[in-house]
Write a protein that holds these residues in place. Structure first.
Motif, PDB file in Angstrom:
ATOM      1  N   MET A   1      11.904 -23.655 -35.932  1.00  0.00           N
ATOM      2  CA  MET A   1      11.250 -23.119 -36.937  1.00  0.00           C
ATOM      3  C   MET A   1      10.921 -24.369 -37.908  1.00  0.00           C
ATOM      4  N   LEU A   2       9.907 -24.484 -38.286  1.00  0.00           N
ATOM      5  CA  LEU A   2       9.387 -25.431 -39.440  1.00  0.00           C
ATOM      6  C   LEU A   2       9.836 -25.194 -40.895  1.00  0.00           C
ATOM      7  N   HIS A   3      10.540 -26.270 -41.429  1.00  0.00           N
ATOM      8  CA  HIS A   3      11.234 -26.021 -42.864  1.00  0.00           C
ATOM      9  C   HIS A   3      10.285 -26.592 -43.804  1.00  0.00           C
ATOM     10  N   ALA A   4       9.795 -25.878 -44.944  1.00  0.00           N
ATOM     11  CA  ALA A   4       8.897 -26.266 -45.935  1.00  0.00           C
ATOM     12  C   ALA A   4       9.186 -27.448 -46.771  1.00  0.00           C
ATOM     13  N   GLU A   5      10.581 -27.732 -46.834  1.00  0.00           N
ATOM     14  CA  GLU A   5      11.100 -29.000 -47.421  1.00  0.00           C
ATOM     15  C   GLU A   5      10.646 -30.218 -46.702  1.00  0.00           C
ATOM     16  N   ASP A   6      10.587 -30.274 -45.209  1.00  0.00           N
ATOM     17  CA  ASP A   6      10.334 -31.275 -44.569  1.00  0.00           C
ATOM     18  C   ASP A   6       8.938 -31.788 -44.990  1.00  0.00           C
TER      19      ASP A   6
ATOM     20  N   ASP B   1      -4.669 -32.060 -31.775  1.00  0.00           N
ATOM     21  CA  ASP B   1      -4.087 -31.514 -32.841  1.00  0.00           C
ATOM     22  C   ASP B   1      -4.839 -31.708 -34.152  1.00  0.00           C
ATOM     23  N   VAL B   2      -4.378 -31.059 -35.244  1.00  0.00           N
ATOM     24  CA  VAL B   2      -5.270 -30.896 -36.407  1.00  0.00           C
ATOM     25  C   VAL B   2      -5.599 -32.133 -37.087  1.00  0.00           C
TER      26      VAL B   2
ATOM     27  N   GLY C   1       3.415 -30.410 -33.621  1.00  0.00           N
ATOM     28  CA  GLY C   1       4.698 -29.952 -33.666  1.00  0.00           C
ATOM     29  C   GLY C   1       4.552 -28.215 -32.970  1.00  0.00           C
ATOM     30  N   GLU C   2       3.397 -27.680 -33.501  1.00  0.00           N
ATOM     31  CA  GLU C   2       3.158 -26.460 -32.959  1.00  0.00           C
ATOM     32  C   GLU C   2       2.951 -26.403 -31.374  1.00  0.00           C
ATOM     33  N   ILE C   3       2.043 -27.486 -30.876  1.00  0.00           N
ATOM     34  CA  ILE C   3       1.530 -27.641 -29.590  1.00  0.00           C
ATOM     35  C   ILE C   3       2.805 -27.826 -28.748  1.00  0.00           C
TER      36      ILE C   3
END
Length: 134
Positions: free
Chosen positions: A1-6, A56-57, A118-120
């Motif tokens: 899972m991705l972290h908001a602080e990154d 990607d975006v 990252g999602e891909i």
């Protein structure tokens, strides 16, 4: 899972995206993983190749911005100098995205399902793990 602080671009994009949109993108990714879970290695390999080609975006923003800016430049030179405002607006959007991870076109792209790298990659690595587990 991705972290908001990154501070990575993917996490800045996710942080700047509405929670319901992030949730829908995660739901679709999980659905894709489940759909391919019982597929043959050849089918999974094809899906991994598709994921390698998926835009990607960041790429979508860059290509769209370059297209609009070049169109504005061309129209400014050939039709009316007022069109030269368009590249300035687009470049300010790119600057804003680079600094903050958000720009006005981002919500449209995200609602359209355009994912971060990252999602891909999460889908890709989960599919690779399925292959390795066989």
């Amino acid at each position: 899972m991705l972290h908001a602080e990154d501070p990575t671009s993917a996490n800045r994009v996710r942080r700047s995206t509405a929670a319901d949109v992030n949730h829908e993108i995660e739901r679709r990714t999980n659905s894709n993983i489940r759909r391919y879970a019982n597929s043959s290695p050849e089918v999974i390999d094809r899906r991994i190749q598709e994921l390698d080609r998926e835009w990607d975006v960041e790429r979508a923003l860059e290509v769209n911005a370059a297209t609009v800016a070049l169109a504005g430049l061309l129209l400014g030179v050939t039709v009316n100098r007022k069109w030269l405002v368009l590249p300035g607006v687009v470049l300010s959007f790119l600057l804003q995205h680079g600094l903050q991870g958000w720009c006005p076109p981002l919500p449209i792209l995200r609602r359209s399902g355009v994912r971060t790298r990252g999602e891909i990659d999460r889908e890709k690595y989960e599919l690779k793990a399925l292959l390795d587990g066989r």
